[in-house]
Design a protein around this motif. Structure first.
Motif, PDB file in Angstrom:
ATOM      1  N   SER A 231     -11.855   5.570  -1.869  1.00  0.00           N
ATOM      2  CA  SER A 231     -11.779   4.105  -1.783  1.00  0.00           C
ATOM      3  C   SER A 231     -10.342   3.645  -1.510  1.00  0.00           C
ATOM      4  O   SER A 231     -10.120   2.498  -1.152  1.00  0.00           O
ATOM      5  N   LYS A 232      -9.376   4.509  -1.727  1.00  0.00           N
ATOM      6  CA  LYS A 232      -7.961   4.164  -1.505  1.00  0.00           C
ATOM      7  C   LYS A 232      -7.272   5.315  -0.782  1.00  0.00           C
ATOM      8  O   LYS A 232      -7.769   6.433  -0.772  1.00  0.00           O
ATOM      9  N   ILE A 233      -6.100   5.015  -0.210  1.00  0.00           N
ATOM     10  CA  ILE A 233      -5.311   6.055   0.467  1.00  0.00           C
ATOM     11  C   ILE A 233      -3.970   6.164  -0.264  1.00  0.00           C
ATOM     12  O   ILE A 233      -3.311   5.149  -0.506  1.00  0.00           O
TER      13      ILE A 233
ATOM     14  N   ALA B  44       2.315  11.875   4.667  1.00  0.00           N
ATOM     15  CA  ALA B  44       0.938  12.382   4.699  1.00  0.00           C
ATOM     16  C   ALA B  44       0.027  11.421   3.955  1.00  0.00           C
ATOM     17  O   ALA B  44       0.369  10.932   2.879  1.00  0.00           O
ATOM     18  N   GLU B  45      -1.132  11.150   4.543  1.00  0.00           N
ATOM     19  CA  GLU B  45      -2.105  10.251   3.911  1.00  0.00           C
ATOM     20  C   GLU B  45      -3.252  11.055   3.325  1.00  0.00           C
ATOM     21  O   GLU B  45      -3.793  11.935   4.000  1.00  0.00           O
ATOM     22  N   ARG B  46      -3.600  10.686   2.110  1.00  0.00           N
ATOM     23  CA  ARG B  46      -4.665  11.417   1.429  1.00  0.00           C
ATOM     24  C   ARG B  46      -5.607  10.435   0.738  1.00  0.00           C
ATOM     25  O   ARG B  46      -5.144   9.621  -0.083  1.00  0.00           O
ATOM     26  N   PRO B  47      -6.913  10.479   1.035  1.00  0.00           N
ATOM     27  CA  PRO B  47      -7.844   9.577   0.345  1.00  0.00           C
ATOM     28  C   PRO B  47      -7.960   9.959  -1.133  1.00  0.00           C
ATOM     29  O   PRO B  47      -7.998  11.144  -1.467  1.00  0.00           O
ATOM     30  N   ILE B  48      -8.011   8.948  -1.981  1.00  0.00           N
ATOM     31  CA  ILE B  48      -8.146   9.199  -3.429  1.00  0.00           C
ATOM     32  C   ILE B  48      -9.226   8.287  -4.002  1.00  0.00           C
ATOM     33  O   ILE B  48      -9.754   7.424  -3.291  1.00  0.00           O
ATOM     34  N   LEU B  49      -9.510   8.450  -5.284  1.00  0.00           N
ATOM     35  CA  LEU B  49     -10.476   7.617  -6.009  1.00  0.00           C
ATOM     36  C   LEU B  49     -11.783   7.496  -5.221  1.00  0.00           C
ATOM     37  O   LEU B  49     -12.216   6.401  -4.849  1.00  0.00           O
TER      38      LEU B  49
END
Ligand SMILES: Cc1cc2nc3c(=O)[nH]c(=O)nc-3n(C[C@H](O)[C@H](O)[C@H](O)COP(=O)(O)OP(=O)(O)OC[C@H]3O[C@@H](n4cnc5c(N)ncnc54)[C@H](O)[C@@H]3O)c2cc1C
Length: 329
Positions: free
Chosen positions: A142-144, A134-139
């Motif tokens: 700006s990052k995955i 599963a991909e989740r955007p963070i920060l």
């Protein structure tokens, strides 16, 4: 073989878009790992055979239907726990939103499963075929971050409407009634009423065109300019807002777009008097066309707009409304 289980919420004779997106994602990903997608529904007599079977249009194989209160998390956790225990689903996928977060987190605790929230993409793990990541955007997006699941069950909770609703093959799902002994605590809460939040009679997540107002409108009364433009655009249009606006009490919370509001992806997102803070951007950046009106030529929103208009919204919005009305005759 790894099957996926999805929870679908329904209201007024229709499954909501967020749930259907989760079903479509479950169907697509389970096919890639050699399994199939089943759906759990919990509710009363309005969850008819015909309605439940329509989930097959999107590719769902079976619908497990339990009698119980719809819209409460604990009974759904009981039902999903029981279905997974019997059928051994490898992943559970939820559309985001408060209910999806509650059920997904509760189910993770119940079955000691890994959980990832705010997921925007799911794919097959190239290093471990037959499993999903599963991909989740963070920060601030700006990052995955990418999560891999250990154990027997992986739980994936998306951002609202992150998964696209895709038409299926038009087949019908098999509808199976399940009888679950609800936990004592599941009966500790009673739903008194269900309905749209005040001011949310228009489904902004399903709207094709959104006219969004920000603090640049100056005062609550100026939302009239935004409402008039949305009305001129016609059916399929709705009004949205920023958090600054809803916190100020100018417009209902149900219309807030962004990190702590709704995620939308309309064909047109017209932002008036919105600076384009990252917390707002994450909720609307997937819109097909973004048009921004802002008096500050350096406003961040222009960095991700398809069309930018530098000027005073008090002059531009009425002219735009007039021009659209004239064009529509
Ligand atoms: C944890 C956290 C979560 C958050 N979640 C969200 C969220 O979900 N959604 C969200 O929206 N925000 C969220 N925020 C708030 C976010 O950081 C911004 O403060 C907010 O989006 C700003 O709203 P705005 O663009 O309406 O107001 P402002 O940033 O004040 O921008 C107003 C804009 O209007 C322009 N303007 C002023 N007058 C005019 C005029 N006459 N004509 C044209 N333009 C004009 C100005 O140039 C300015 O660019 C969150 C913040 C935090 C810390």
């Amino acid at each position: 073989m790894a099957d996926v289980l999805v929870y679908a919420l329904h209201h007024d004779g229709a499954f909501n878009k967020n749930s259907l997106g989760a079903v479509c994602e479950g169907v697509a990903r389970s096919a890639e790992i050699g399994g199939a997608c089943d759906v759990v529904v919990v509710g009363g007599g309005d969850l008819t055979d015909a309605l439940c079977a329509t989930l097959g249009h999107h590719g769902a194989r079976r619908v497990f239907r339990a009698q119980g209160p719809e819209g409460l998390s604990q009974p759904v956790i009981d039902v999903m726990d029981s279905v997974i225990a019997e059928h051994g689903h490898r992943y559970a996928i939820f559309g985001g939103g408060l209910l999806g977060f509650e059920i997904g987190a509760g189910l993770a605790a119940r079955r000691q499963a890994g959980v990832t929230m705010e997921v925007t993409a799911v794919r097959v793990d190239p290093e471990h075929p037959g499993t999903l990541v599963a991909e989740r955007p963070i920060l601030g997006d700006s990052k995955i971050s990418v999560s891999r699941y250990r154990g027997e069950l992986g739980i994936i909770i998306s951002r609202i409407n992150a998964f696209e609703v895709r038409p299926g093959d038009g087949g019908e799902a098999e509808v199976l009634d399940v009888h679950v002994d609800y936990s004592p605590w599941s009966a500790q809460l009673e739903m008194l009423s269900r309905g749209e939040q005040r001011g949310a009679e228009v489904d902004i997540e399903g709207a094709d065109m959104l006219v969004a107002g920000g603090r640049g409108l100056g005062k609550a009364e100026s939302f009239r300019l935004v409402e008039e433009l949305a009305a001129a655009l016609g059916p399929g249009s709705a009004v949205a807002a920023t958090r600054a606006v809803v916190d100020a009490g100018w417009y209902p919370y149900s219309t807030q777009i962004g990190q702590t509001g709704k995620t939308v992806a309309p064909k047109l997102y017209l932002a008036a008097g919105i600076s384009g803070a990252v917390q707002h951007k994450v909720g609307m950046q997937s819109s097909e066309n973004i048009v921004a009106i802002n008096k500050d030529a350096n406003a961040p929103i222009f960095e991700f707009s398809d069309l930018g208009i530098v000027g005073d919204l008090n002059k531009i919005l009425p002219k735009l409304t007039e021009a659209i009305r004239a064009r529509k005759g």
